[in-house]
Design an enzyme around this catalytic site. Structure first.
Site, PDB file in Angstrom:
ATOM      1  N   GLU A  39       9.055   1.053   1.285  1.00  0.00           N
ATOM      2  CA  GLU A  39       7.701   1.578   1.406  1.00  0.00           C
ATOM      3  C   GLU A  39       6.714   0.416   1.315  1.00  0.00           C
ATOM      4  OE1 GLU A  39       4.590   4.378  -1.121  1.00  0.00           O
ATOM      5  OE2 GLU A  39       5.731   2.733  -2.012  1.00  0.00           O
ATOM      6  N   ASP A  86      10.600   1.955  -3.409  1.00  0.00           N
ATOM      7  CA  ASP A  86       9.179   2.167  -3.671  1.00  0.00           C
ATOM      8  C   ASP A  86       8.444   0.839  -3.853  1.00  0.00           C
ATOM      9  OD1 ASP A  86       7.086   4.243  -4.437  1.00  0.00           O
ATOM     10  OD2 ASP A  86       7.028   2.954  -6.210  1.00  0.00           O
TER      11      ASP A  86
END
Length: 585
Positions: free
Chosen positions: A208, A184
């Protein structure tokens, strides 16, 4: 191929609802049944407690203790059990991880750092500041979150912080036999952090980077193996969310990304995720969803399906895009479940037949305002996808040249989603109709031999064909082992007409009027619309006969207009089929 597992929520949308790793084990048949080989689960670490106006920590991105598991999801034995259950099936476990920040329920200026483990001192964190997204230093050092839930930003450039993270990821990977990581907030951490972190993990990591510009996104692959393909995500959604979508930008973007990316085979290709509105929220047209899903699954990269996508969930922004999957009843016969299953089946088969399939860079071989065709794979083993945004109420036609598709002269091609067959013309070109807005996924028929994808229904394989473009005017009979004496064949054509005009079909057999315009077959216009000018008729023909024919227009005064040469040629197969054409001007 990865399936993003459900986040555990209730109908109140932002709290835990009792889902668990053990519950996920019980639904692996459902996931594997679509053809997926990996499951991506939410972060596993202990979260902050409590419920605020922003909800609870059900999603897993508000960590308080990285050395403990989230008890709402289960125990260490449950997580090990999930890993084992996946591995016993030949599947993989991917875990979401967050290294950018910890979390605190309360304002930024009142964080109690002692409650965060192991980063229990303010010295581990950057000073609080609001992110300025036009400044990369600010993106990497300022805080996400709010004064409701603070997300203290870790000094990941600090060697002590890096060592803790590297030790942690090495430990969880080995303890729970994790096969991959989804990481993330990658752009919120300095790039130099990632090589050491992924090396310590010892497994593939996909990051990400929440940005659609290839020039910003692509360089991160010098530091982490994989990237979520946000660039293609935005282009794809914009292209297929309506009939006025921008196909041109999609085709151009794919080429731009190809030039910028280091290794697209390690990108994650997706249409939905837990941070974006569902595609079905943008359009309820399931045919547009089929085009968009097929495009993302068959282009370069690892296909990722977000839970609920296969049930055509239509939630808007967070949290409404995080619907509980069990509300669907886990239907395995829903239209998109079976659609995704077929696409995964083809992709897996294409990989098995072509050693270079994964590394072959897909490219747009044709595009216009409503159609994009993509080729992926080596010659004679290539998948050619033809996608459109005209929607379910329309049809459209395209001609693919041999130089674009790579198909050869008189080659038999199968559309693997409908199992219709085509034969290219003497130059290797083919004209196909995307009836009802559905895509065509084309693959050499000969390569399918021995597979369970579109098995032959009888000999010869039924052929749905456009014309082969010859000008002969006599009939002949092809050898066939078919025992039927009459086969129902539907002829359809897209023909724009004026008021009072009728479209007819005539050809070299008595059933088609023996080239006498007075005896030509009148086609039906019952499905005709201005956007989908479809004329059609069905009648029985003898299998093996070579039919040579043309379409004509007849106006109210009886004047006949012929379409241009060459004639259409079609060999009647051994099973019911549809022949699609477009009026030749």
């Amino acid at each position: 191929m990865a399936y993003k597992g459900p986040e555990r929520r209730s109908e109140t949308m932002t709290v835990y609802c009792g889902g668990s790793w053990q519950g996920l084990i019980s639904k692996l048949d459902y996931i594997q049944g679509m053809g997926f080989t990996a499951v991506w689960i939410s972060p596993i670490v202990k979260q902050i407690d409590g419920v605020t106006k922003d909800g609870s920590s059900y999603h897993g991105y508000w960590a308080s203790d990285i050395w403990s598991l989230n008890p709402s999801f289960g125990t260490a034995d449950n997580l090990k059990g999930l890993s084992k259950a996946l591995h016993d099936r030949g599947m993989y476990l991917m875990v979401d991880v967050v290294t950018n920040h910890m979390a605190y329920l309360g304002c930024r200026s009142c964080v109690n750092y002692q409650g965060l483990n192991p980063f229990s001192s303010q010295s581990y964190y950057h000073s609080s500041c609001t992110i300025k997204y036009d400044n990369q230093t600010s993106i990497e050092t300022c805080w996400q979150g709010s004064d409701v839930i603070s997300l203290p930003d870790l000094k990941t450039e600090n060697e002590d912080v890096r060592k803790i993270w590297n030790d942690w990821v090495s430990k969880i990977v080995s303890t729970y036999s994790i096969d991959g990581l989804r990481v993330d907030s990658v752009k919120h951490v300095e790039k130099s952090f990632w090589p050491g972190f992924e090396s310590a993990a010892g497994v593939y990591a996909i990051g990400e980077v929440f940005q659609g510009d290839p020039a910003y996104l692509a360089p991160y692959q010098s530091y982490i193996s994989g990237l979520l393909d946000y660039a293609s995500y935005y282009w794809t959604v914009n292209a297929f969310q309506s009939s006025s979508g921008n196909i041109t930008a999609l085709a151009s973007g794919i080429n731009i990304l190809k030039a910028a990316a280091i290794d697209l085979s390690l990108y994650g290709s997706f249409l939905e995720n837990h941070d974006q509105p569902r595609f079905a929220h943008k359009t309820s047209d399931i045919v547009l969803a089929k085009n968009a899903i097929a495009f993302t699954m068959l282009k370069d990269g690892i296909p990722i399906i977000y839970q609920g996508q296969e049930q055509h969930y239509a939630g808007s922004d967070t949290p409404y895009n995080r619907e509980a999957l069990w509300l669907s009843g886990y239907s395995t016969s829903s239209e998109l479940y079976t659609w995704i299953k077929r696409l995964n089946q083809l992709r897996t088969y294409a990989i098995s037949k072509d050693d270079s399939y994964l590394t072959y860079r897909a490219w747009p071989i044709y595009s216009d305002s409503h159609i994009i065709a993509m080729r992926k794979g080596s010659s004679n083993k290539q998948v050619v996808g033809v996608f459109t945004n005209v929607g379910a109420s329309s049809s459209t036609t395209v001609t693919l040249s041999s130089s674009a598709s790579g198909f050869s002269a008189s080659q038999q091609i199968t559309d693997v989603v409908s199992c219709d067959s085509f034969i290219t013309d003497s130059g290797g070109s083919m004209t196909i109709t995307l009836s009802g807005g559905l895509p065509r996924i084309l693959y050499p028929t000969a390569v399918l031999s021995g597979s369970d994808i579109c098995p032959p229904r009888s000999a010869p394989t039924p052929t749905v064909s456009t014309d082969s473009g010859a000008s002969a005017s006599t009939s002949s009979t092809a050898s066939t082992s078919c025992t039927a004496t009459a086969i129902p064949i539907t002829f359809e054509a897209l023909v724009n007409t004026s008021y009072g005009e009728t479209v007819k079909l005539m050809g070299n057999t008595a059933a088609l009027g023996s080239w006498n315009t007075a005896n030509a077959v009148t086609l039906s216009a019952s499905k005709y619309t201005s956007s989908d000018p479809l004329w059609y008729s069905s009648f029985d023909l003898a299998p093996g006969n070579v039919i040579i024919y043309k379409f004509i227009k007849v106006n109210s005064s009886g004047t006949v207009s012929w379409e241009s040469d060459p004639n259409h040629i079609y060999t009647v197969p051994c099973a019911a089929a549809t022949v699609s054409s477009t009026w030749r001007k």
